[in-house]
Enzyme design. Sequence first.
Site, PDB file in Angstrom:
ATOM      1  N   CYS A 184      51.813  23.201  29.261  1.00  0.00           N
ATOM      2  CA  CYS A 184      50.555  23.261  28.509  1.00  0.00           C
ATOM      3  C   CYS A 184      50.856  22.946  27.054  1.00  0.00           C
ATOM      4  CB  CYS A 184      49.835  24.599  28.697  1.00  0.00           C
ATOM      5  SG  CYS A 184      50.627  26.034  27.930  1.00  0.00           S
TER       6      CYS A 184
ATOM      7  N   ASN B 118      52.800  26.601  25.468  1.00  0.00           N
ATOM      8  CA  ASN B 118      53.712  27.356  26.338  1.00  0.00           C
ATOM      9  C   ASN B 118      53.691  28.854  26.012  1.00  0.00           C
ATOM     10  OD1 ASN B 118      57.230  27.504  27.139  1.00  0.00           O
ATOM     11  ND2 ASN B 118      55.557  27.508  28.570  1.00  0.00           N
TER      12      ASN B 118
ATOM     13  N   CYS C 257      50.307  30.580  26.871  1.00  0.00           N
ATOM     14  CA  CYS C 257      49.181  31.124  27.643  1.00  0.00           C
ATOM     15  C   CYS C 257      49.194  30.642  29.094  1.00  0.00           C
ATOM     16  CB  CYS C 257      47.845  30.754  26.996  1.00  0.00           C
ATOM     17  SG  CYS C 257      47.547  31.513  25.384  1.00  0.00           S
ATOM     18  N   ARG C 258      48.768  29.403  29.319  1.00  0.00           N
ATOM     19  CA  ARG C 258      48.567  28.916  30.688  1.00  0.00           C
ATOM     20  C   ARG C 258      49.853  28.627  31.449  1.00  0.00           C
ATOM     21  NH1 ARG C 258      44.839  24.022  29.151  1.00  0.00           N
ATOM     22  NH2 ARG C 258      46.321  24.074  27.431  1.00  0.00           N
ATOM     23  N   SER C 259      50.758  27.842  30.848  1.00  0.00           N
ATOM     24  CA  SER C 259      51.966  27.474  31.607  1.00  0.00           C
ATOM     25  C   SER C 259      52.883  28.663  31.878  1.00  0.00           C
ATOM     26  CB  SER C 259      52.713  26.308  30.948  1.00  0.00           C
ATOM     27  OG  SER C 259      53.120  26.597  29.640  1.00  0.00           O
TER      28      SER C 259
ATOM     29  N   ASP D 266      41.911  26.743  28.177  1.00  0.00           N
ATOM     30  CA  ASP D 266      42.953  27.418  27.405  1.00  0.00           C
ATOM     31  C   ASP D 266      42.422  28.747  26.881  1.00  0.00           C
ATOM     32  OD1 ASP D 266      44.981  28.227  25.721  1.00  0.00           O
ATOM     33  OD2 ASP D 266      45.261  26.234  24.826  1.00  0.00           O
TER      34      ASP D 266
END
Length: 158
Positions: free
Chosen positions: A8, A11, A13-15, A123
């Site tokens: 993301c 690196n 939050c999402r990934s 995000d």
Amino acid sequence: MVQVLFVCLGNICRSPMAEAVMRDLVEKKGLESRIKVDSAATSSWHIGEPPHKGTLAKLKEVGIATTGMKGRQLAREDFEEFDYIVGMDSSNVQNIRQMLGQPDHPKIFRFLDLTDHRKDVPDPYYTGDFQETYDLVMEGCAALLDKILGDLEEVSFR
């Protein structure tokens, strides 16, 4: 060994959420020796930082470990090392392809393209909705794990 990299923008939050969820699913199936999971960022903003407090809180709430996770930036070597390079949104996929010099390679794809949603993972750094992100990550990780297991079976029959 099959290696998966979630990517993301930052690196944090999402990934890393996808990394932690996928690791948890892989461990529950006893596949740690066959599937390695990592995450990275397309930007350099949060290198060395732990995941965002919202990601950490959500994962703690559901009992998924995040020990030792720290942000890192995507590197050219990642293309050679990883079998699946998964962008959390369309912009991430475009940036991954550009950064790795791979304009159209099938190992690079958008996370939710394996699900019925076929959309970007919003995000939560901007939306604040870590529950929505977690729900989409759970669905996407389950679909990706199914794909990996199917790909492994296909390879073992060759």
